[in-house]
Design a protein around this motif. Structure first.
Motif, mmCIF file in Angstrom:
data_model
loop_
_atom_site.group_PDB
_atom_site.id
_atom_site.type_symbol
_atom_site.label_atom_id
_atom_site.label_comp_id
_atom_site.label_asym_id
_atom_site.label_seq_id
_atom_site.Cartn_x
_atom_site.Cartn_y
_atom_site.Cartn_z
ATOM 1 N N ALA A 1 0.836 -1.207 0.000
ATOM 2 C CA ALA A 1 0.000 0.000 0.000
ATOM 3 C C ALA A 1 0.871 1.258 0.000
ATOM 4 O O ALA A 1 0.565 2.240 -0.694
ATOM 5 N N VAL A 2 1.972 1.229 0.754
ATOM 6 C CA VAL A 2 2.901 2.364 0.796
ATOM 7 C C VAL A 2 3.546 2.562 -0.566
ATOM 8 O O VAL A 2 3.644 3.692 -1.077
ATOM 9 N N VAL A 3 4.005 1.467 -1.184
ATOM 10 C CA VAL A 3 4.639 1.544 -2.494
ATOM 11 C C VAL A 3 3.678 2.133 -3.531
ATOM 12 O O VAL A 3 4.066 2.974 -4.355
ATOM 13 N N LYS A 4 2.433 1.728 -3.486
ATOM 14 C CA LYS A 4 1.467 2.237 -4.457
ATOM 15 C C LYS A 4 1.205 3.728 -4.243
ATOM 16 O O LYS A 4 1.027 4.479 -5.207
ATOM 17 N N LYS A 5 1.208 4.182 -3.000
ATOM 18 C CA LYS A 5 1.060 5.610 -2.722
ATOM 19 C C LYS A 5 2.262 6.399 -3.248
ATOM 20 O O LYS A 5 2.118 7.500 -3.793
ATOM 21 N N ILE A 6 3.459 5.825 -3.055
ATOM 22 C CA ILE A 6 4.661 6.500 -3.540
ATOM 23 C C ILE A 6 4.669 6.548 -5.059
ATOM 24 O O ILE A 6 5.009 7.576 -5.670
ATOM 25 N N ALA A 7 4.289 5.448 -5.708
ATOM 26 C CA ALA A 7 4.206 5.427 -7.168
ATOM 27 C C ALA A 7 3.197 6.462 -7.670
ATOM 28 O O ALA A 7 3.415 7.124 -8.692
ATOM 29 N N GLU A 8 2.121 6.622 -6.944
ATOM 30 C CA GLU A 8 1.115 7.632 -7.286
ATOM 31 C C GLU A 8 1.693 9.038 -7.156
ATOM 32 O O GLU A 8 1.440 9.919 -7.983
ATOM 33 N N PHE A 9 2.498 9.249 -6.105
ATOM 34 C CA PHE A 9 3.176 10.527 -5.901
ATOM 35 C C PHE A 9 4.097 10.850 -7.074
ATOM 36 O O PHE A 9 4.099 11.971 -7.608
ATOM 37 N N VAL A 10 4.875 9.851 -7.508
ATOM 38 C CA VAL A 10 5.793 10.065 -8.629
ATOM 39 C C VAL A 10 5.010 10.313 -9.913
ATOM 40 O O VAL A 10 5.291 11.257 -10.659
ATOM 41 N N SER A 11 4.020 9.491 -10.164
ATOM 42 C CA SER A 11 3.224 9.632 -11.378
ATOM 43 C C SER A 11 2.557 10.999 -11.469
ATOM 44 O O SER A 11 2.369 11.543 -12.553
ATOM 45 N N GLY A 12 2.232 11.565 -10.311
ATOM 46 C CA GLY A 12 1.588 12.870 -10.283
ATOM 47 C C GLY A 12 2.528 14.042 -10.450
ATOM 48 O O GLY A 12 2.086 15.197 -10.449
ATOM 49 N N GLY A 13 3.837 13.765 -10.555
ATOM 50 C CA GLY A 13 4.788 14.851 -10.771
ATOM 51 C C GLY A 13 5.885 14.951 -9.740
ATOM 52 O O GLY A 13 6.697 15.886 -9.779
ATOM 53 N N GLY A 14 5.958 13.999 -8.805
ATOM 54 C CA GLY A 14 6.988 14.029 -7.777
ATOM 55 C C GLY A 14 8.310 13.449 -8.246
ATOM 56 O O GLY A 14 8.410 12.839 -9.306
ATOM 57 N N TYR A 15 9.334 13.651 -7.432
ATOM 58 C CA TYR A 15 10.668 13.122 -7.695
ATOM 59 C C TYR A 15 10.999 12.112 -6.610
ATOM 60 O O TYR A 15 10.880 12.406 -5.412
ATOM 61 N N MET A 16 11.440 10.926 -7.008
ATOM 62 C CA MET A 16 11.779 9.887 -6.043
ATOM 63 C C MET A 16 13.182 9.367 -6.310
ATOM 64 O O MET A 16 13.532 9.076 -7.454
ATOM 65 N N PHE A 17 13.964 9.295 -5.252
ATOM 66 C CA PHE A 17 15.336 8.802 -5.335
ATOM 67 C C PHE A 17 15.490 7.656 -4.344
ATOM 68 O O PHE A 17 15.156 7.802 -3.167
ATOM 69 N N ALA A 18 15.960 6.511 -4.824
ATOM 70 C CA ALA A 18 16.102 5.340 -3.957
ATOM 71 C C ALA A 18 17.491 4.758 -4.071
ATOM 72 O O ALA A 18 18.118 4.812 -5.138
ATOM 73 N N MET A 19 17.964 4.192 -2.948
ATOM 74 C CA MET A 19 19.255 3.519 -2.918
ATOM 75 C C MET A 19 19.113 2.130 -2.312
ATOM 76 O O MET A 19 18.101 1.804 -1.686
ATOM 77 N N CYS A 20 20.151 1.332 -2.518
ATOM 78 C CA CYS A 20 20.280 0.012 -1.898
ATOM 79 C C CYS A 20 19.039 -0.833 -2.196
ATOM 80 O O CYS A 20 18.511 -0.801 -3.304
ATOM 81 N N ASN A 21 18.522 -1.569 -1.202
ATOM 82 C CA ASN A 21 17.422 -2.488 -1.504
ATOM 83 C C ASN A 21 16.053 -1.819 -1.561
ATOM 84 O O ASN A 21 15.051 -2.486 -1.822
ATOM 85 N N ALA A 22 15.992 -0.498 -1.369
ATOM 86 C CA ALA A 22 14.738 0.207 -1.641
ATOM 87 C C ALA A 22 14.458 0.247 -3.132
ATOM 88 O O ALA A 22 13.336 0.527 -3.545
ATOM 89 N N THR A 23 15.470 -0.040 -3.956
ATOM 90 C CA THR A 23 15.302 0.010 -5.415
ATOM 91 C C THR A 23 14.577 -1.230 -5.927
ATOM 92 O O THR A 23 13.468 -1.141 -6.443
ATOM 93 N N ASP A 24 15.184 -2.405 -5.753
ATOM 94 C CA ASP A 24 14.559 -3.604 -6.326
ATOM 95 C C ASP A 24 13.333 -4.061 -5.545
ATOM 96 O O ASP A 24 12.361 -4.548 -6.132
ATOM 97 N N THR A 25 13.304 -3.878 -4.211
ATOM 98 C CA THR A 25 12.119 -4.319 -3.459
ATOM 99 C C THR A 25 10.892 -3.482 -3.797
ATOM 100 O O THR A 25 9.762 -3.952 -3.656
#
Length: 434
Positions: free
Chosen positions: A222-246
């Motif tokens: 549910a958190v991931v889908k909210k974050i994806a929604e944030f990015v899709s709406g125009g946000g910027y997301m930067f991830a490192m380490c296992n936050a990337t593939d997970t």
């Protein structure tokens, strides 16, 4: 008064009338004839990391636009001359050069010339920054918060509650670091008797229950889908380490159980890999998840140490060179004083090239082992960047080690890539042409 003395005074008066304006002229000559401050970002810069903090501070506290000179002396910054700026750079140990307005115009003319791979972009507004991090103390450091603290760039901490309560639109830029979005607590089951592990598990299960989820994996999806929604709406997301593939594993495994019973009390679906859905993922496709509980990998996206065959002395990756005028965004993200960056490990170290979606831009790679270390793409109206590895100045950071002291690494090329991402949202965007 004698006639001679009176004559001397009469001769001195015109001289005084000439000298006083000259003294006044000298007192103002620096701002009159040195109207810009150039912050070089090549090898002459004494503190690359704090230079980004200076740029952010000028944007935030003064609202003054900054010229980011792409591919000019390592991606230098140029600002109008103000004594306060020069004073603050001196205090923070940032190298700068005082240049005339004519010199500044010459530099801008040079970088914007059509036959050179340079350009200038305007930094206009500082991004509002959030870091996704648990409230409880973790037994590892976070490279992004370390470098933002060192560079004196302010940020807010948020976690699952804030994401699910729709706080993300309050921010422009979101960072995710060393977070397991599959709900397997980092697959650190071998640390199950450590207090920090038990506390992490307890808190995650409490948050899940609070929001009506029976499993932590459901909460994280549910958190991931909210974050994806944030990015899709125009946000910027930067991830490192296992936050990337997970992140992508969680999206691809929606509706499936890939978590073994030692983590959530019931067995995983052993046929889950035949049912993964890659349509909703951001960066990766055609990968397989790693289901066994005691294997500390989440998927085959990560290029593991035994597959890479590299060690600290020969582990390097190379930044791509992009066209500053045609591809300004990847150019901004790869600004550096060197194109060869020393590698570093993480629970997710690097991305196997064959699992990266074709529309994703590879910013840096190690061709010898067919891996990408640094990738970027659009998603909806927003952007995301994934950077493999845990700490650019600690080759193999272990659980419980002391955080990296960035006072010892003020010119870290690996940390500069993080800071490029922080300033990138401040830029007046030019349309990506390729």
């Amino acid at each position: 008064m004698s006639v001679k003395l009176q004559m001397k005074r009469e001769r001195v008066k015109p001289m005084i009338r000439l000298i006083i304006p000259f003294i006044i002229f000298l007192s103002f000559s620096q701002p009159l004839f040195a109207n810009r401050l150039l912050i070089p970002m090549d090898e002459k810069q004494s503190n690359h990391l704090k230079s980004y903090g200076i740029a952010y501070w000028i944007l935030k506290d003064y609202g003054v636009e900054i010229d980011w000179l792409l591919n000019y002396r390592g991606g230098s910054f140029m600002v109008p001359f103000q004594q306060a700026f020069a004073r603050e750079m001196t205090v923070r140990g940032v190298s700068f050069e005082v240049i005339s307005e004519a010199d500044a115009a010459g530099i801008l003319g040079e970088v914007t010339a059509p036959d050179v791979n340079m350009d200038a972009v305007k930094l206009q507004k500082p991004p509002r920054i959030a870091v996704y991090t648990p409230k409880t103390k973790q037994p590892w450091d976070d490279a992004v918060t370390l470098v933002m603290t060192y560079a004196e760039i302010p940020y807010d901490k948020i976690f699952d509650d804030e994401v699910l309560e729709d706080k993300l639109p309050e921010y422009d830029w979101l960072h995710l670091h060393h977070e397991d979005f599959t709900g397997q607590f980092g697959k650190f089951i071998h640390f199950k008797d450590f207090p920090w592990y038990r506390e992490q598990k307890r808190v995650a299960e409490e948050i899940a229950a609070k929001h009506g989820f029976s499993k932590v994996s459901q909460l994280k999806l549910a958190v991931v889908k909210k974050i994806a929604e944030f990015v899709s709406g125009g946000g910027y997301m930067f991830a490192m380490c296992n936050a990337t593939d997970t992140f992508d594993v969680s999206l691809a495994a929606e509706g499936l159980d890939i978590v073994e019973s030692v983590y959530d009390g019931d067995p995983a679906d052993q046929s889950a890999n035949q049912k993964l859905n890659y349509k909703s993922t951001l960066a990766f496709t055609d990968f397989q998840v790693v289901i066994p509980a005691y294997e500390i990998e989440f998927s085959n996206i990560d290029n593991q140490p035994e597959e890479r065959g590299l060690h600290e002395n020969n582990d390097f990756f190379t930044l791509f060179q992009f066209s500053a005028k045609w591809d300004p965004i990847p150019t901004m993200l790869t600004q550096n004083h060197t194109t060869l960056i020393k590698g570093f490990l993480g629970q997710t170290t690097a991305f196997k090239s064959r699992y990266i979606k074709p529309e994703v831009v590879i910013l840096a790679e190690n061709k010898a082992v067919s891996e990408a270390r640094y990738i970027h793409s659009t998603f909806g109206r927003g952007f995301f960047t994934f950077y493999g590895g845990h700490d650019p100045e600690d080759y193999q950071h272990k659980v419980g080690e002391e955080p990296t002291d960035l006072n010892l690494h003020p010119n870290s090329a690996g940390y500069r890539l993080i800071l490029n991402n922080i300033l990138f949202p401040a830029a007046k965007k030019k349309k990506l042409k390729t």
